[in-house]
Motif scaffolding. Structure first.
Motif, PDB file in Angstrom:
ATOM      1  N   LYS A  77       0.799  -1.229   0.000  1.00 54.41           N
ATOM      2  CA  LYS A  77       0.000   0.000   0.000  1.00 54.41           C
ATOM      3  C   LYS A  77       0.832   1.279   0.000  1.00 54.41           C
ATOM      4  O   LYS A  77       0.277   2.374  -0.054  1.00 54.41           O
ATOM      5  CB  LYS A  77      -0.940   0.018   1.212  1.00 54.41           C
ATOM      6  CG  LYS A  77      -2.163  -0.870   1.064  1.00 54.41           C
ATOM      7  CD  LYS A  77      -3.190  -0.534   2.136  1.00 54.41           C
ATOM      8  CE  LYS A  77      -4.523  -1.210   1.841  1.00 54.41           C
ATOM      9  NZ  LYS A  77      -5.569  -0.780   2.800  1.00 54.41           N
ATOM     10  N   LEU A  78       2.149   1.159   0.083  1.00 52.83           N
ATOM     11  CA  LEU A  78       3.009   2.333   0.136  1.00 52.83           C
ATOM     12  C   LEU A  78       4.009   2.318  -1.008  1.00 52.83           C
ATOM     13  O   LEU A  78       4.743   1.347  -1.194  1.00 52.83           O
ATOM     14  CB  LEU A  78       3.750   2.389   1.478  1.00 52.83           C
ATOM     15  CG  LEU A  78       4.678   3.577   1.699  1.00 52.83           C
ATOM     16  CD1 LEU A  78       3.909   4.900   1.630  1.00 52.83           C
ATOM     17  CD2 LEU A  78       5.412   3.458   3.035  1.00 52.83           C
ATOM     18  N   MET A  79       4.024   3.393  -1.784  1.00 53.38           N
ATOM     19  CA  MET A  79       4.950   3.536  -2.904  1.00 53.38           C
ATOM     20  C   MET A  79       5.841   4.747  -2.692  1.00 53.38           C
ATOM     21  O   MET A  79       5.521   5.620  -1.882  1.00 53.38           O
ATOM     22  CB  MET A  79       4.178   3.648  -4.207  1.00 53.38           C
ATOM     23  CG  MET A  79       3.604   2.310  -4.667  1.00 53.38           C
ATOM     24  SD  MET A  79       2.279   2.491  -5.864  1.00 53.38           S
ATOM     25  CE  MET A  79       0.873   2.622  -4.800  1.00 53.38           C
ATOM     26  N   PHE A  80       6.947   4.813  -3.463  1.00 54.83           N
ATOM     27  CA  PHE A  80       7.934   5.865  -3.265  1.00 54.83           C
ATOM     28  C   PHE A  80       8.325   6.494  -4.597  1.00 54.83           C
ATOM     29  O   PHE A  80       8.634   5.788  -5.560  1.00 54.83           O
ATOM     30  CB  PHE A  80       9.194   5.292  -2.599  1.00 54.83           C
ATOM     31  CG  PHE A  80       8.920   4.486  -1.362  1.00 54.83           C
ATOM     32  CD1 PHE A  80       8.857   5.085  -0.111  1.00 54.83           C
ATOM     33  CD2 PHE A  80       8.720   3.110  -1.450  1.00 54.83           C
ATOM     34  CE1 PHE A  80       8.598   4.332   1.016  1.00 54.83           C
ATOM     35  CE2 PHE A  80       8.463   2.346  -0.324  1.00 54.83           C
ATOM     36  CZ  PHE A  80       8.403   2.965   0.922  1.00 54.83           C
ATOM     37  N   ILE A  81       8.313   7.820  -4.624  1.00 53.28           N
ATOM     38  CA  ILE A  81       8.784   8.558  -5.798  1.00 53.28           C
ATOM     39  C   ILE A  81       9.811   9.580  -5.335  1.00 53.28           C
ATOM     40  O   ILE A  81       9.527  10.423  -4.484  1.00 53.28           O
ATOM     41  CB  ILE A  81       7.636   9.288  -6.530  1.00 53.28           C
ATOM     42  CG1 ILE A  81       6.647   8.288  -7.119  1.00 53.28           C
ATOM     43  CG2 ILE A  81       8.192  10.188  -7.635  1.00 53.28           C
ATOM     44  CD1 ILE A  81       5.469   8.945  -7.821  1.00 53.28           C
ATOM     45  N   PHE A  82      11.010   9.485  -5.906  1.00 55.43           N
ATOM     46  CA  PHE A  82      12.046  10.484  -5.659  1.00 55.43           C
ATOM     47  C   PHE A  82      12.220  11.286  -6.946  1.00 55.43           C
ATOM     48  O   PHE A  82      12.528  10.725  -8.004  1.00 55.43           O
ATOM     49  CB  PHE A  82      13.367   9.814  -5.278  1.00 55.43           C
ATOM     50  CG  PHE A  82      13.413   9.350  -3.846  1.00 55.43           C
ATOM     51  CD1 PHE A  82      14.163  10.027  -2.896  1.00 55.43           C
ATOM     52  CD2 PHE A  82      12.702   8.228  -3.447  1.00 55.43           C
ATOM     53  CE1 PHE A  82      14.196   9.599  -1.584  1.00 55.43           C
ATOM     54  CE2 PHE A  82      12.730   7.792  -2.127  1.00 55.43           C
ATOM     55  CZ  PHE A  82      13.478   8.483  -1.194  1.00 55.43           C
ATOM     56  N   VAL A  83      11.984  12.581  -6.861  1.00 57.29           N
ATOM     57  CA  VAL A  83      12.067  13.437  -8.038  1.00 57.29           C
ATOM     58  C   VAL A  83      13.239  14.399  -7.850  1.00 57.29           C
ATOM     59  O   VAL A  83      13.273  15.175  -6.891  1.00 57.29           O
ATOM     60  CB  VAL A  83      10.735  14.178  -8.297  1.00 57.29           C
ATOM     61  CG1 VAL A  83      10.254  14.903  -7.068  1.00 57.29           C
ATOM     62  CG2 VAL A  83      10.848  15.122  -9.478  1.00 57.29           C
ATOM     63  N   THR A  84      14.231  14.288  -8.725  1.00 56.15           N
ATOM     64  CA  THR A  84      15.438  15.114  -8.618  1.00 56.15           C
ATOM     65  C   THR A  84      15.384  16.187  -9.686  1.00 56.15           C
ATOM     66  O   THR A  84      15.356  15.901 -10.875  1.00 56.15           O
ATOM     67  CB  THR A  84      16.702  14.258  -8.772  1.00 56.15           C
ATOM     68  OG1 THR A  84      16.671  13.586 -10.035  1.00 56.15           O
ATOM     69  CG2 THR A  84      16.785  13.231  -7.661  1.00 56.15           C
ATOM     70  N   ASP A  85      15.366  17.419  -9.223  1.00 51.40           N
ATOM     71  CA  ASP A  85      15.187  18.563 -10.110  1.00 51.40           C
ATOM     72  C   ASP A  85      16.509  19.300 -10.272  1.00 51.40           C
ATOM     73  O   ASP A  85      16.913  20.059  -9.407  1.00 51.40           O
ATOM     74  CB  ASP A  85      14.121  19.497  -9.526  1.00 51.40           C
ATOM     75  CG  ASP A  85      13.933  20.749 -10.361  1.00 51.40           C
ATOM     76  OD1 ASP A  85      13.467  20.619 -11.497  1.00 51.40           O
ATOM     77  OD2 ASP A  85      14.262  21.844  -9.871  1.00 51.40           O
ATOM     78  N   GLY A  86      17.194  19.062 -11.399  1.00 49.62           N
ATOM     79  CA  GLY A  86      18.406  19.802 -11.710  1.00 49.62           C
ATOM     80  C   GLY A  86      19.615  19.463 -10.864  1.00 49.62           C
ATOM     81  O   GLY A  86      20.589  20.221 -10.839  1.00 49.62           O
ATOM     82  N   SER A  87      19.601  18.334 -10.164  1.00 56.49           N
ATOM     83  CA  SER A  87      20.749  17.982  -9.330  1.00 56.49           C
ATOM     84  C   SER A  87      22.003  17.816 -10.189  1.00 56.49           C
ATOM     85  O   SER A  87      21.983  17.161 -11.236  1.00 56.49           O
ATOM     86  CB  SER A  87      20.473  16.688  -8.566  1.00 56.49           C
ATOM     87  OG  SER A  87      19.487  16.883  -7.576  1.00 56.49           O
ATOM     88  N   THR A  88      23.103  18.401  -9.725  1.00 54.00           N
ATOM     89  CA  THR A  88      24.365  18.315 -10.459  1.00 54.00           C
ATOM     90  C   THR A  88      25.371  17.406  -9.767  1.00 54.00           C
ATOM     91  O   THR A  88      26.501  17.253 -10.229  1.00 54.00           O
ATOM     92  CB  THR A  88      24.978  19.722 -10.605  1.00 54.00           C
ATOM     93  OG1 THR A  88      25.126  20.310  -9.304  1.00 54.00           O
ATOM     94  CG2 THR A  88      24.086  20.610 -11.459  1.00 54.00           C
TER      95      THR A  88
END
Length: 387
Positions: A77-88
């Motif tokens: 019942k638990l999902m994970f989303i990691f969104v990386t915005d412009g990481s260098t």
């Protein structure tokens, strides 16, 4: 002049202390009439997605993922989303080594809210929980949050922010005290009717109620959580779901963060005009104005006005209580100044930290108001360095 002095002093006192007293009394009355609220059982929990927006967090991201994977919640019942915005740095590469989580990476940097909007296009669960990449959750945080959604009137749930202060902390010790006080106010706000805004360290919302805020929104977490109240839903505060982070590295870093928050506060007030209308929901407007609007608008200016008027009144030969109040004001600001001087010299005397932090917060509000008015506050987040 005397009327203006007392009015200024009253509003300043009410915004930071008096509102808490009023809340305490109202909660006591409500409990006599309706009894103490009962926490809902953690049964039939909704499906949930944990969304973490990260920018150059290679120092913490592996630990954050491990912390997320160890959270207690019904299997499947638990999902994970990691969104990386412009990481260098290596943030995206590290996330990609964990097959249990979904990585959404984009090279260009558009800001946190743009990253969150991208992540929301992939969320299909009933509830979405947002948390920062450099904060760590207690194991039952998601359970304690999601149990509240059994109440159909609950549109969002805010967790608690906890600030870890080590023994070498300087004036940022005031940050920990401030958040403890804020936590108590939020607990009472929630019990009376609704929390007036959630912190981005840990908050959640029903997916169906998520409204994409404008891309230039500075306090996206605050705006997203309060938009649900305009539609008649409540925001609940859950102190048993908490995100822990270290204090700002120094007062300079904390000041930078507070100025951004203050600029975002003014923007939010201008965009959340329905909350100022007591005829829509009197209790919500009362809470919002008392807890947020006063602090982010007039209070810092009234602090200066109260001091100046007090000086003028005493200079004109009116003593008594006015002289005592002037001594008290000068003593308080003297302690704040001492805190500033001692912090610069790296001398740790904690009695001065709270007045120093209080004055710094209100100075940040003034700076934030002028920065937003000048159009100089970007929505792209600038992380404060932490201990």
């Amino acid at each position: 002049m005397i009327v203006a002095f007392w009015l200024s002093l009253f509003i300043v006192f009410y915004a930071f202390v008096g509102y808490g007293i009023v809340l305490f009394v109202l909660i006591k009355i409500k409990r006599v009439l309706k009894g103490k609220p009962v926490l809902p059982d953690a049964v039939n929990l909704p499906t949930c997605t944990l969304v973490i927006a990260a920018y150059n967090e290679e120092r913490f991201i592996a630990e954050k993922i491990q912390n997320s994977l160890e959270l207690n919640y019904p299997e499947g019942k638990l999902m994970f989303i990691f969104v990386t915005d412009g990481s260098t740095d290596n943030t995206a590469a590290i996330v990609s080594t964990f097959p249990q989580v979904k990585l959404m990476h984009k090279d260009g940097r558009s800001g946190k809210i743009a990253a969150v909007h991208r992540a929301m296009t992939e969320v299909t669960t009933e509830v979405v929980v947002f948390t920062d990449a450099n904060t760590f959750l207690n194991k039952d945080a998601i359970i304690n949050i999601c149990r509240h959604y059994s109440d159909k009137k609950v549109g969002a749930v805010a967790g608690e922010k906890r600030v870890h202060i080590d023994e070498t902390a300087d004036a940022t010790a005031g940050e920990g005290f401030y958040w403890k006080y804020e936590s108590k106010l939020k607990t009472w706000d929630s019990e009376l009717y609704s929390v007036v805004g959630a912190a981005g360290e840990l908050f959640s919302i029903r997916r169906e109620l998520y409204v994409p805020v404008q891309p230039d929104t500075i306090l996206d977490d605050f705006m997203i959580s309060l938009l649900v109240t305009i539609d008649g839903y409540r925001v609940i505060y859950e102190p048993d779901a908490y995100a822990t982070e270290t204090a700002s590295q120094n007062v300079g870093e904390e000041l930078k963060r507070k100025i951004r928050i203050a600029a975002g506060g003014i923007q939010s007030i201008l965009r959340l005009k329905p909350l100022l209308n007591p005829f829509r929901n009197f209790v919500l407007s009362f809470q919002y104005i008392s807890h947020r609007v006063l602090r982010w608008t007039v209070v810092p200016f009234l602090m200066v006005l109260a001091l100046l008027l007090n000086i003028i009144i005493v200079a004109n030969g009116v003593y008594g209580i006015y002289l005592l109040l002037l001594i008290a004001q000068l003593g308080f600001y003297g302690m704040a100044l001492s805190g500033l001087i001692l912090e610069a010299r790296e001398i740790k005397v904690k009695i001065f930290f709270i007045p120093y932090y209080f004055c710094m917060m209100n100075y940040a509000v003034v700076r934030g108001i002028f920065r937003y008015s000048a159009g100089k506050q970007s929505a792209i987040w600038e992380k404060a360095k932490r201990q």
